[in-house]
Scaffold this motif. Structure first.
Motif, PDB file in Angstrom:
ATOM      1  N   SER A   1     -37.800  61.454  34.421  1.00  0.00           N
ATOM      2  CA  SER A   1     -39.057  62.097  35.294  1.00  0.00           C
ATOM      3  C   SER A   1     -39.020  61.311  36.406  1.00  0.00           C
ATOM      4  N   VAL A   2     -39.680  62.283  37.421  1.00  0.00           N
ATOM      5  CA  VAL A   2     -39.969  61.646  38.714  1.00  0.00           C
ATOM      6  C   VAL A   2     -40.880  60.496  38.782  1.00  0.00           C
TER       7      VAL A   2
ATOM      8  N   ASP B   1     -44.349  57.573  31.296  1.00  0.00           N
ATOM      9  CA  ASP B   1     -43.955  56.991  32.514  1.00  0.00           C
ATOM     10  C   ASP B   1     -44.713  57.352  33.704  1.00  0.00           C
ATOM     11  N   GLU B   2     -44.960  58.629  33.791  1.00  0.00           N
ATOM     12  CA  GLU B   2     -45.832  58.859  34.815  1.00  0.00           C
ATOM     13  C   GLU B   2     -46.942  58.436  34.994  1.00  0.00           C
ATOM     14  N   VAL B   3     -47.769  58.288  33.981  1.00  0.00           N
ATOM     15  CA  VAL B   3     -49.375  57.806  33.915  1.00  0.00           C
ATOM     16  C   VAL B   3     -49.042  56.326  34.227  1.00  0.00           C
TER      17      VAL B   3
ATOM     18  N   GLU C   1     -45.509  60.522  44.788  1.00  0.00           N
ATOM     19  CA  GLU C   1     -45.279  61.271  46.151  1.00  0.00           C
ATOM     20  C   GLU C   1     -44.127  61.025  46.986  1.00  0.00           C
ATOM     21  N   GLN C   2     -44.030  59.803  47.223  1.00  0.00           N
ATOM     22  CA  GLN C   2     -42.694  59.159  47.978  1.00  0.00           C
ATOM     23  C   GLN C   2     -41.517  59.626  47.206  1.00  0.00           C
ATOM     24  N   MET C   3     -41.514  59.464  45.980  1.00  0.00           N
ATOM     25  CA  MET C   3     -40.263  59.600  45.133  1.00  0.00           C
ATOM     26  C   MET C   3     -39.773  61.127  45.297  1.00  0.00           C
ATOM     27  N   LYS C   4     -40.629  62.083  45.311  1.00  0.00           N
ATOM     28  CA  LYS C   4     -40.813  63.684  45.452  1.00  0.00           C
ATOM     29  C   LYS C   4     -40.190  63.686  46.971  1.00  0.00           C
TER      30      LYS C   4
END
Length: 101
Positions: free
Chosen positions: A49-50, A87-89, A62-65
């Motif tokens: 995941s991102v 993971d995102e949470v 947001e930086q990773m995106k």
């Protein structure tokens, strides 16, 4: 040439894995951009995941995106599994906790 087992035999480390982990930590300190490159590679190869990629890279979601987009990679929208959502949470919590310091 030095070998990993030399460090263990000398008593500097308890096992070879500890030597390798320490060496990797120092490598990342010397080349901080490696974390981002590794995150991009794992995002492409393993379909992580991102959020997980952001965690590996040590940056916000947001930086990773933005990093993915700047490298010609369209971020996948939304988690595909429960693990990806967790993971995102986790990454978002780390970012929010860091902003309160």
């Amino acid at each position: 040439m030095l070998k990993v087992k030399d460090f263990v035999k000398s008593g500097l480390y308890k096992d070879e894995n500890e030597v390798i982990q320490d060496a990797l930590r120092h490598l990342i300190q010397i080349h901080p951009d490696f974390k981002i490159k590794l995150a991009i590679d794992r995002y492409k190869r393993e379909s992580i995941s991102v959020g997980k990629a952001a965690n590996i890279a040590g940056v916000s979601l947001e930086q990773m995106k933005d990093i993915l987009i700047s490298n010609g990679i369209q971020p996948r929208l939304g988690p595909e599994t429960i693990e990806e959502a967790e993971d995102e949470v986790t990454t978002l919590r780390k970012v929010l906790d860091g902003s309160n310091n």
